[in-house]
Write a protein that holds these residues in place. Structure first.
Motif, PDB file in Angstrom:
ATOM      1  N   GLU A   1      42.391  41.116  27.349  1.00  0.00           N
ATOM      2  CA  GLU A   1      42.372  39.974  26.448  1.00  0.00           C
ATOM      3  C   GLU A   1      41.714  38.785  27.131  1.00  0.00           C
ATOM      4  OE1 GLU A   1      46.406  39.189  25.395  1.00  0.00           O
ATOM      5  OE2 GLU A   1      46.643  41.012  24.203  1.00  0.00           O
ATOM      6  N   GLY A   2      41.089  37.946  26.331  1.00  0.00           N
ATOM      7  CA  GLY A   2      40.576  36.690  26.854  1.00  0.00           C
ATOM      8  C   GLY A   2      39.191  36.747  27.453  1.00  0.00           C
ATOM      9  N   THR A   3      38.472  37.829  27.244  1.00  0.00           N
ATOM     10  CA  THR A   3      37.109  37.936  27.742  1.00  0.00           C
ATOM     11  C   THR A   3      36.315  38.848  26.817  1.00  0.00           C
ATOM     12  OG1 THR A   3      35.749  38.423  29.694  1.00  0.00           O
ATOM     13  CG2 THR A   3      37.580  39.920  29.240  1.00  0.00           C
ATOM     14  N   SER A   4      35.005  38.722  26.872  1.00  0.00           N
ATOM     15  CA  SER A   4      34.143  39.559  26.047  1.00  0.00           C
ATOM     16  C   SER A   4      33.188  40.358  26.924  1.00  0.00           C
ATOM     17  CB  SER A   4      33.325  38.687  25.076  1.00  0.00           C
ATOM     18  OG  SER A   4      34.170  38.015  24.172  1.00  0.00           O
ATOM     19  N   ASN A   5      32.858  41.559  26.457  1.00  0.00           N
ATOM     20  CA  ASN A   5      31.896  42.426  27.136  1.00  0.00           C
ATOM     21  C   ASN A   5      32.227  42.629  28.617  1.00  0.00           C
ATOM     22  OD1 ASN A   5      29.654  44.072  27.197  1.00  0.00           O
ATOM     23  ND2 ASN A   5      28.291  42.424  27.831  1.00  0.00           N
ATOM     24  N   PRO A   6      33.485  42.916  28.929  1.00  0.00           N
ATOM     25  CA  PRO A   6      33.814  43.140  30.348  1.00  0.00           C
ATOM     26  C   PRO A   6      33.312  44.496  30.823  1.00  0.00           C
ATOM     27  CG  PRO A   6      35.711  43.658  29.016  1.00  0.00           C
ATOM     28  CD  PRO A   6      34.655  43.138  28.064  1.00  0.00           C
ATOM     29  N   ASN A   7      33.131  44.635  32.129  1.00  0.00           N
ATOM     30  CA  ASN A   7      33.016  45.957  32.734  1.00  0.00           C
ATOM     31  C   ASN A   7      34.447  46.471  32.918  1.00  0.00           C
ATOM     32  OD1 ASN A   7      30.230  45.804  32.925  1.00  0.00           O
ATOM     33  ND2 ASN A   7      30.272  44.969  34.994  1.00  0.00           N
ATOM     34  N   LEU A   8      34.657  47.736  32.607  1.00  0.00           N
ATOM     35  CA  LEU A   8      35.993  48.313  32.706  1.00  0.00           C
ATOM     36  C   LEU A   8      35.972  49.505  33.642  1.00  0.00           C
ATOM     37  CD1 LEU A   8      37.003  48.144  28.936  1.00  0.00           C
ATOM     38  CD2 LEU A   8      37.772  46.640  30.773  1.00  0.00           C
ATOM     39  N   TYR A   9      37.098  49.731  34.327  1.00  0.00           N
ATOM     40  CA  TYR A   9      37.183  50.756  35.372  1.00  0.00           C
ATOM     41  C   TYR A   9      38.527  51.480  35.298  1.00  0.00           C
ATOM     42  CZ  TYR A   9      33.816  47.361  37.248  1.00  0.00           C
ATOM     43  OH  TYR A   9      32.776  46.465  37.389  1.00  0.00           O
ATOM     44  N   TRP A  10      38.503  52.785  35.612  1.00  0.00           N
ATOM     45  CA  TRP A  10      39.729  53.540  35.848  1.00  0.00           C
ATOM     46  C   TRP A  10      39.739  54.008  37.302  1.00  0.00           C
ATOM     47  CZ3 TRP A  10      43.970  53.583  33.193  1.00  0.00           C
ATOM     48  CH2 TRP A  10      43.960  53.466  31.800  1.00  0.00           C
ATOM     49  N   TYR A  11      40.863  53.755  37.986  1.00  0.00           N
ATOM     50  CA  TYR A  11      41.070  54.217  39.350  1.00  0.00           C
ATOM     51  C   TYR A  11      42.325  55.082  39.380  1.00  0.00           C
ATOM     52  CZ  TYR A  11      37.912  50.538  41.097  1.00  0.00           C
ATOM     53  OH  TYR A  11      36.828  49.733  41.355  1.00  0.00           O
ATOM     54  N   ARG A  12      42.388  55.976  40.369  1.00  0.00           N
ATOM     55  CA  ARG A  12      43.614  56.715  40.642  1.00  0.00           C
ATOM     56  C   ARG A  12      44.005  56.450  42.091  1.00  0.00           C
ATOM     57  NH1 ARG A  12      43.343  62.706  39.208  1.00  0.00           N
ATOM     58  NH2 ARG A  12      41.812  62.763  40.896  1.00  0.00           N
ATOM     59  N   GLN A  13      45.312  56.255  42.265  1.00  0.00           N
ATOM     60  CA  GLN A  13      45.842  56.033  43.603  1.00  0.00           C
ATOM     61  C   GLN A  13      46.880  57.108  43.888  1.00  0.00           C
ATOM     62  OE1 GLN A  13      47.945  52.296  44.193  1.00  0.00           O
ATOM     63  NE2 GLN A  13      47.369  52.262  46.346  1.00  0.00           N
TER      64      GLN A  13
END
Lengths: 114, 114
Positions: free
Chosen positions: B26-38
């Motif tokens: 929320e609160g931003t447009s056109n973000p880069n998004l990521y999935w990580y596993r730990q």
């Protein structure tokens, strides 16, 4: 070449002391070096980050030292407090049009004792 | 201000069952998004990243897939879970490519495959 090596794996420091965590990288294309703090069961929180055009950056009690020729960077926590006890991760990435893909070190568990 | 949400917070699933983890920003447009596993006691491994709707890049071959049906929604899926899929899954966002370098993490989903 994408690896980031972090040491030590664990660290015990007395309250008021200086905590030092070191990282080394191989990929000379890396141009962004953040440090994250993670408490158990929580997502990592960005602490401080540096670009390779400066050798040091300070924010409060946290300082990053960067040695471009040696391909090393370190986190110094001054006046360490029990609340600083957490796992710290260094990371590195190449800021390109394809997103900021971070390569993480394996983490350092810091314990600050009274 | 920007916030990132992940759900569920914890999940226990049998081997062979499907998986769907959701992340919204929320609160931003056109973000880069990521999935990580730990994995337990280890660093974070980048699984997928996305620079826009429908644009997914996979970093490691695995039993998982990702989708981005909306600008600020990122989904991690599997058709049949393996024991090795257990771990702490973290979603992260950063500003659009070329603008923001800082990457911010969500609270994570703890997945246990039995």
């Amino acid at each position: 070449q994408q690896q980031v090596k972090q040491s030590p794996q664990s660290l015990i420091v007395q309250k008021g002391g200086i905590s030092i965590i070191n990282c080394a990288y191989e990929n000379t294309a890396f141009d962004y070096f953040p440090w994250y703090q993670q408490f158990p069961g929580k997502g990592p929180a960005l602490l401080i980050a540096i670009r390779p055009d400066v050798s040091e950056k300070k924010e409060g009690r946290f300082t990053i030292s960067f040695n471009k020729s040696a391909k090393q960077f370190s986190l110094h926590i001054m006046d360490s407090q029990p609340g600083d006890s957490a796992t710290y991760f260094c990371a590195a990435s190449v800021l390109t049009g394809g997103g900021n893909k971070l390569t993480f070190g394996t983490g350092t568990q810091l314990k600050v004792e009274l | 201000s920007q916030t990132i949400h992940q759900w569920p917070a914890t999940l226990v699933q049998p081997v062979g069952s499907p998986l769907s983890l959701e992340c919204t920003v929320e609160g931003t447009s056109n973000p880069n998004l990521y999935w990580y596993r730990q994995a337990a006691g280890r660093g974070l491994q980048l699984l997928f990243y996305s620079v826009g709707i429908g644009q997914i890049s996979s970093e490691v071959p695995q039993n998982l897939s990702a989708s981005r049906p909306q600008d600020r929604q990122f989904i991690l899926s599997s058709k049949k879970l393996l024991l090795s899929d257990s771990g702490f899954y973290l979603c992260a966002w950063s500003g659009p490519s070329g603008i923001g370098s800082e990457q911010f993490f969500g609270p994570g989903t703890r997945l246990t495959v039995l």
